[in-house]
Motif scaffolding. Structure first.
Motif, PDB file in Angstrom:
ATOM      1  N   ALA A  18      16.832  52.907   0.771  1.00 44.76           N
ATOM      2  CA  ALA A  18      17.131  54.196   1.402  1.00 44.76           C
ATOM      3  C   ALA A  18      18.239  54.071   2.428  1.00 44.76           C
ATOM      4  O   ALA A  18      18.222  54.744   3.468  1.00 44.76           O
ATOM      5  CB  ALA A  18      15.874  54.783   2.044  1.00 44.76           C
ATOM      6  N   GLY A  19      19.219  53.206   2.138  1.00 43.93           N
ATOM      7  CA  GLY A  19      20.421  53.164   2.958  1.00 43.93           C
ATOM      8  C   GLY A  19      21.347  54.296   2.550  1.00 43.93           C
ATOM      9  O   GLY A  19      20.998  55.136   1.702  1.00 43.93           O
ATOM     10  N   PRO A  20      22.547  54.364   3.119  1.00 39.05           N
ATOM     11  CA  PRO A  20      23.471  55.457   2.796  1.00 39.05           C
ATOM     12  C   PRO A  20      23.783  55.572   1.304  1.00 39.05           C
ATOM     13  O   PRO A  20      23.878  56.684   0.778  1.00 39.05           O
ATOM     14  CB  PRO A  20      24.730  55.103   3.598  1.00 39.05           C
ATOM     15  CG  PRO A  20      24.230  54.293   4.745  1.00 39.05           C
ATOM     16  CD  PRO A  20      23.089  53.498   4.190  1.00 39.05           C
ATOM     17  N   VAL A  21      23.933  54.441   0.607  1.00 39.04           N
ATOM     18  CA  VAL A  21      24.284  54.486  -0.814  1.00 39.04           C
ATOM     19  C   VAL A  21      23.131  55.060  -1.633  1.00 39.04           C
ATOM     20  O   VAL A  21      23.320  55.953  -2.468  1.00 39.04           O
ATOM     21  CB  VAL A  21      24.679  53.088  -1.327  1.00 39.04           C
ATOM     22  CG1 VAL A  21      24.951  53.122  -2.834  1.00 39.04           C
ATOM     23  CG2 VAL A  21      25.913  52.583  -0.592  1.00 39.04           C
ATOM     24  N   GLY A  22      21.924  54.560  -1.401  1.00 41.73           N
ATOM     25  CA  GLY A  22      20.770  55.074  -2.125  1.00 41.73           C
ATOM     26  C   GLY A  22      20.514  56.544  -1.844  1.00 41.73           C
ATOM     27  O   GLY A  22      20.200  57.323  -2.749  1.00 41.73           O
ATOM     28  N   LEU A  23      20.671  56.945  -0.590  1.00 47.55           N
ATOM     29  CA  LEU A  23      20.447  58.340  -0.219  1.00 47.55           C
ATOM     30  C   LEU A  23      21.498  59.265  -0.833  1.00 47.55           C
ATOM     31  O   LEU A  23      21.177  60.341  -1.324  1.00 47.55           O
ATOM     32  CB  LEU A  23      20.465  58.476   1.309  1.00 47.55           C
ATOM     33  CG  LEU A  23      19.258  57.886   2.048  1.00 47.55           C
ATOM     34  CD1 LEU A  23      19.542  57.793   3.536  1.00 47.55           C
ATOM     35  CD2 LEU A  23      18.009  58.733   1.797  1.00 47.55           C
ATOM     36  N   THR A  44      40.858  64.463   7.016  1.00 48.78           N
ATOM     37  CA  THR A  44      41.449  63.322   7.699  1.00 48.78           C
ATOM     38  C   THR A  44      41.316  62.056   6.859  1.00 48.78           C
ATOM     39  O   THR A  44      40.456  61.975   5.974  1.00 48.78           O
ATOM     40  CB  THR A  44      40.778  63.117   9.074  1.00 48.78           C
ATOM     41  OG1 THR A  44      41.439  62.064   9.777  1.00 48.78           O
ATOM     42  CG2 THR A  44      39.304  62.756   8.913  1.00 48.78           C
ATOM     43  N   THR A  45      42.163  61.080   7.122  1.00 48.16           N
ATOM     44  CA  THR A  45      42.145  59.840   6.338  1.00 48.16           C
ATOM     45  C   THR A  45      41.093  58.849   6.823  1.00 48.16           C
ATOM     46  O   THR A  45      40.730  57.930   6.092  1.00 48.16           O
ATOM     47  CB  THR A  45      43.518  59.163   6.391  1.00 48.16           C
ATOM     48  OG1 THR A  45      43.941  59.054   7.758  1.00 48.16           O
ATOM     49  CG2 THR A  45      44.555  59.978   5.632  1.00 48.16           C
ATOM     50  N   SER A  46      40.627  59.009   8.059  1.00 47.42           N
ATOM     51  CA  SER A  46      39.607  58.090   8.579  1.00 47.42           C
ATOM     52  C   SER A  46      38.875  58.761   9.731  1.00 47.42           C
ATOM     53  O   SER A  46      39.438  59.601  10.439  1.00 47.42           O
ATOM     54  CB  SER A  46      40.234  56.772   9.067  1.00 47.42           C
ATOM     55  OG  SER A  46      41.136  57.010  10.133  1.00 47.42           O
ATOM     56  N   LEU A  47      37.618  58.405   9.883  1.00 45.56           N
ATOM     57  CA  LEU A  47      36.856  58.853  11.053  1.00 45.56           C
ATOM     58  C   LEU A  47      35.711  57.877  11.309  1.00 45.56           C
ATOM     59  O   LEU A  47      35.351  57.069  10.452  1.00 45.56           O
ATOM     60  CB  LEU A  47      36.343  60.288  10.888  1.00 45.56           C
ATOM     61  CG  LEU A  47      35.374  60.650   9.755  1.00 45.56           C
ATOM     62  CD1 LEU A  47      33.938  60.225  10.069  1.00 45.56           C
ATOM     63  CD2 LEU A  47      35.399  62.152   9.508  1.00 45.56           C
ATOM     64  N   ILE A  48      35.148  57.977  12.501  1.00 45.86           N
ATOM     65  CA  ILE A  48      34.113  57.045  12.943  1.00 45.86           C
ATOM     66  C   ILE A  48      32.735  57.705  12.881  1.00 45.86           C
ATOM     67  O   ILE A  48      32.567  58.860  13.259  1.00 45.86           O
ATOM     68  CB  ILE A  48      34.410  56.573  14.378  1.00 45.86           C
ATOM     69  CG1 ILE A  48      35.629  55.650  14.381  1.00 45.86           C
ATOM     70  CG2 ILE A  48      33.215  55.859  14.980  1.00 45.86           C
ATOM     71  CD1 ILE A  48      36.136  55.320  15.762  1.00 45.86           C
ATOM     72  N   THR A  49      31.770  56.952  12.373  1.00 48.05           N
ATOM     73  CA  THR A  49      30.377  57.380  12.412  1.00 48.05           C
ATOM     74  C   THR A  49      29.529  56.139  12.692  1.00 48.05           C
ATOM     75  O   THR A  49      30.055  55.075  13.011  1.00 48.05           O
ATOM     76  CB  THR A  49      29.967  58.053  11.084  1.00 48.05           C
ATOM     77  OG1 THR A  49      28.630  58.556  11.213  1.00 48.05           O
ATOM     78  CG2 THR A  49      30.009  57.078   9.919  1.00 48.05           C
ATOM     79  N   GLU A  50      28.238  56.282  12.616  1.00 50.79           N
ATOM     80  CA  GLU A  50      27.334  55.142  12.721  1.00 50.79           C
ATOM     81  C   GLU A  50      26.354  55.216  11.561  1.00 50.79           C
ATOM     82  O   GLU A  50      26.133  56.277  10.972  1.00 50.79           O
ATOM     83  CB  GLU A  50      26.578  55.144  14.053  1.00 50.79           C
ATOM     84  CG  GLU A  50      25.628  56.319  14.184  1.00 50.79           C
ATOM     85  CD  GLU A  50      24.743  56.274  15.425  1.00 50.79           C
ATOM     86  OE1 GLU A  50      24.988  55.428  16.304  1.00 50.79           O
ATOM     87  OE2 GLU A  50      23.808  57.094  15.505  1.00 50.79           O
ATOM     88  N   MET A  51      25.776  54.081  11.233  1.00 54.53           N
ATOM     89  CA  MET A  51      24.854  54.022  10.097  1.00 54.53           C
ATOM     90  C   MET A  51      23.691  55.003  10.269  1.00 54.53           C
ATOM     91  O   MET A  51      23.304  55.699   9.330  1.00 54.53           O
ATOM     92  CB  MET A  51      24.329  52.603   9.933  1.00 54.53           C
ATOM     93  CG  MET A  51      25.349  51.623   9.402  1.00 54.53           C
ATOM     94  SD  MET A  51      25.703  51.884   7.650  1.00 54.53           S
ATOM     95  CE  MET A  51      24.248  51.130   6.918  1.00 54.53           C
ATOM     96  N   LEU A  72      22.152  62.283   5.437  1.00 55.37           N
ATOM     97  CA  LEU A  72      21.857  62.173   4.010  1.00 55.37           C
ATOM     98  C   LEU A  72      20.355  62.327   3.723  1.00 55.37           C
ATOM     99  O   LEU A  72      19.974  62.913   2.706  1.00 55.37           O
ATOM    100  CB  LEU A  72      22.364  60.837   3.474  1.00 55.37           C
ATOM    101  CG  LEU A  72      23.894  60.691   3.431  1.00 55.37           C
ATOM    102  CD1 LEU A  72      24.280  59.254   3.077  1.00 55.37           C
ATOM    103  CD2 LEU A  72      24.509  61.671   2.446  1.00 55.37           C
ATOM    104  N   SER A  73      19.514  61.815   4.616  1.00 59.01           N
ATOM    105  CA  SER A  73      18.060  61.967   4.445  1.00 59.01           C
ATOM    106  C   SER A  73      17.665  63.434   4.505  1.00 59.01           C
ATOM    107  O   SER A  73      16.816  63.898   3.733  1.00 59.01           O
ATOM    108  CB  SER A  73      17.306  61.184   5.524  1.00 59.01           C
ATOM    109  OG  SER A  73      17.490  59.802   5.383  1.00 59.01           O
ATOM    110  N   VAL A  91      17.694  52.219 -10.239  1.00 62.09           N
ATOM    111  CA  VAL A  91      18.972  51.855  -9.637  1.00 62.09           C
ATOM    112  C   VAL A  91      18.716  51.024  -8.384  1.00 62.09           C
ATOM    113  O   VAL A  91      17.995  51.451  -7.477  1.00 62.09           O
ATOM    114  CB  VAL A  91      19.819  53.088  -9.270  1.00 62.09           C
ATOM    115  CG1 VAL A  91      21.194  52.652  -8.771  1.00 62.09           C
ATOM    116  CG2 VAL A  91      19.962  54.021 -10.462  1.00 62.09           C
ATOM    117  N   GLY A  92      19.314  49.829  -8.340  1.00 59.99           N
ATOM    118  CA  GLY A  92      19.210  48.963  -7.173  1.00 59.99           C
ATOM    119  C   GLY A  92      20.293  49.298  -6.161  1.00 59.99           C
ATOM    120  O   GLY A  92      21.469  49.053  -6.394  1.00 59.99           O
ATOM    121  N   CYS A  93      19.873  49.883  -5.047  1.00 60.83           N
ATOM    122  CA  CYS A  93      20.757  50.126  -3.900  1.00 60.83           C
ATOM    123  C   CYS A  93      20.157  49.401  -2.702  1.00 60.83           C
ATOM    124  O   CYS A  93      20.153  49.894  -1.579  1.00 60.83           O
ATOM    125  CB  CYS A  93      20.871  51.620  -3.608  1.00 60.83           C
ATOM    126  SG  CYS A  93      21.566  52.594  -4.950  1.00 60.83           S
TER     127      CYS A  93
END
Length: 512
Positions: free
Chosen positions: A24-29, A130-137, A144-145, A186-188
């Motif tokens: 349930a990390g960002p990819v799986g979510l 925008t081409t880039s921005l900052i977030t946190e995990m 996403l949850s 699916v393995g995430c």
């Protein structure tokens, strides 16, 4: 679609999910959101009981999102829910502003805003994200949850996958002492993926050059350490904020591989050696280690088992491309797996996930290896480091590195005649002010017709998975029409009179 079977003897119901996702990390979510958007039933099994962690929060959990990821979140109506980037533009205490503002780096060598020639990216329109921005995990996982829950995704925390086996028509998965059924697994589940290890996947690649450390400490004599990123004759250390350290020690990954705990004494010894100072750590609050080990699954699919994110590829977190690479996997896989489940996939559609994403993953791994190679504390690496520094301080050099780091130059090889084929669709703005990205939130394909061609409209009416949009854009880049996949990739386009036969072939390749 969830299938529920009843057992006549004991009257228990048995649910068969379309997809079970491990992790349930960002990819799986994000993958779960894409599948659920297409009305697939999804169960996520996550080994961690608590979704929160200090390592997911600033500053340890800081992540940079690149253009393809930002565009993907925007096209699903998720970008507006991210808040951190609105008030944190640059996390480094020594950050400059204006033309000399650091926009990114390669092996610690910065490239700057004023050196980048964005006119070289002629298909990026003024209304682009925008081409880039900052977030946190943690912020990303929270957003996403929330979306996954809205779409009906079921998440079970404290359920680590311990085994599974494929059979005709599906997969039986064991987790948390229970058994669940699904059509696809699916393995995430990250770099130490249980799904990958048990699923018969080969994980090929190279061994590490260094052990990396991330730590929060109190320092008795902090004036001895420079702020920001510092490449030294013996390694690298970075201090993003006072007491928050990242260190690279070129020990061949020995300490990380030893599985020893990081003590205050050990971290101090490494920091002194790498920084060439007599710095004293008075308190160690938290620390973790990592390496530049670079490996990739030779195939992303084995029967009904698929991999995405770090389960499919690992590399050093230099430049923050791992998260973006994994989210790109999810965006590519989601609509293809959903179409396969629903019987709407042309032959070979699901296999195109691997053929499209594997080369992009390989490029990122080589990008990571190249950075580690020129950061090594030896004369040959120092010489290469000096040459790259000269190149990155030129307009063409800075533009090239920015294009790679930000993902602006990412293109899937779809063997198209037009240079836009395989690229992210430009964010066309129509005369009423609506942008194409705003029309992609339902995850469907789009046939964009600038010439109001009735033959195209008739052809599209035969495909239930494609929306037909006939409109005039403020800037059309000389195009007459474009076929856009659900993941935002241009599958076909033309700047001449539309060849209906060629368009029909392109549509039949991706849609039923």
């Amino acid at each position: 679609m969830t299938t529920t079977l009843k057992n006549k003897k004991n009257k228990h119901t048995h649910t068969i999910y379309d997809v079970i996702i491990s992790g349930a990390g960002p990819v799986g979510l994000f993958l779960a959101c894409e599948l659920a958007l297409a009305k697939c039933s999804v169960l996520i099994l996550e080994k961690a009981v608590d979704a929160h962690s200090t390592l997911k929060q600033l500053p340890f959990g800081i992540r940079g999102l690149s253009a393809p990821t930002i565009e993907a979140l925007y096209r699903r109506g998720l970008l507006q829910e991210l808040e951190i980037h609105k008030h944190l533009k640059n996390p480094h205490q020594n950050a400059l502003q204006g033309p000399r503002r650091q926009s990114g780096h390669f092996a610690g060598i910065p490239f700057h805003d004023g050196d980048i020639d964005t006119t070289q990216w002629k298909y990026r329109l003024p209304g682009s994200t925008t081409t880039s921005l900052i977030t946190e995990m943690e912020e990303l996982e929270t957003v996403l949850s929330r979306r996954a829950a809205t779409l009906g995704v079921e998440i079970k925390r404290g359920f680590a996958v311990t085994g599974f086996h494929q059979h005709n028509g599906g997969v039986t998965v064991q987790a948390g002492g229970q058994s669940s059924e699904c059509k696809w697994l699916v393995g995430c589940d990250g770099s130490r993926s249980v799904v990958r290890k048990m699923g018969g996947f080969e994980f090929a690649g190279t061994e590490p050059e260094f052990t990396g450390y991330s730590a929060k400490v109190d320092i008795f004599n902090p004036e001895l350490l420079k702020p920001g990123r510092n490449v030294t004759p013996t390694g690298m250390y970075m201090q993003s904020q006072p007491g928050y350290l990242a260190i690279q020690d070129f020990d061949g990954g020995a300490f990380h591989g030893s599985a020893k705990p990081v003590t205050r004494e050990h971290l101090q010894e490494v920091l002194r050696r790498v920084s060439n100072t007599e710095v004293t750590i008075s308190t160690l609050h938290i620390a973790s280690t990592w390496t530049d080990r670079a490996r990739q699954a030779t195939s992303y699919r084995n029967g009904r088992i698929l991999l995405a994110g770090d389960a499919a590829h690992i590399h050093a977190p230099l430049g923050g491309q791992g998260l973006n690479l994994g989210l790109g996997d999810a965006m590519n896989l989601g609509w293809k797996l959903a179409a396969t489940i629903q019987g709407k996939a042309p032959e070979g559609l699901l296999d195109s996930y691997g053929t499209e994403r594997h080369p992009i993953g390989a490029q990122v791994l080589d990008w990571s290896r190249a950075q580690a190679a020129i950061m090594k504390p030896e004369p040959n690496a120092r010489a290469l480091h000096a040459i790259i520094t000269d190149l990155i301080n030129t307009t063409d050099g800075a533009t090239y590195f920015a294009g790679r780091v930000w993902g602006v130059s990412t293109q899937i090889n779809l063997n198209g005649m037009h240079p836009l084929v395989g690229c992210s669709v430009p964010n066309f703005e129509f005369e009423n002010g609506t942008k194409i990205g705003e029309l992609m939130q339902d995850g469907r394909g789009i046939l964009l017709d600038f010439d109001h061609n009735t033959s195209i409209q008739k052809l599209v009416s035969e495909y239930s998975q494609i929306d037909y949009i006939s409109a005039t854009a403020k800037e059309q880049l000389g195009l007459c029409a474009a076929l856009i996949r659900p993941d935002g990739i241009v599958a076909w386009t033309t700047d001449n009179v539309v060849d209906i036969t060629e368009l029909q072939k392109a549509m039949a390749k991706w849609f039923l």
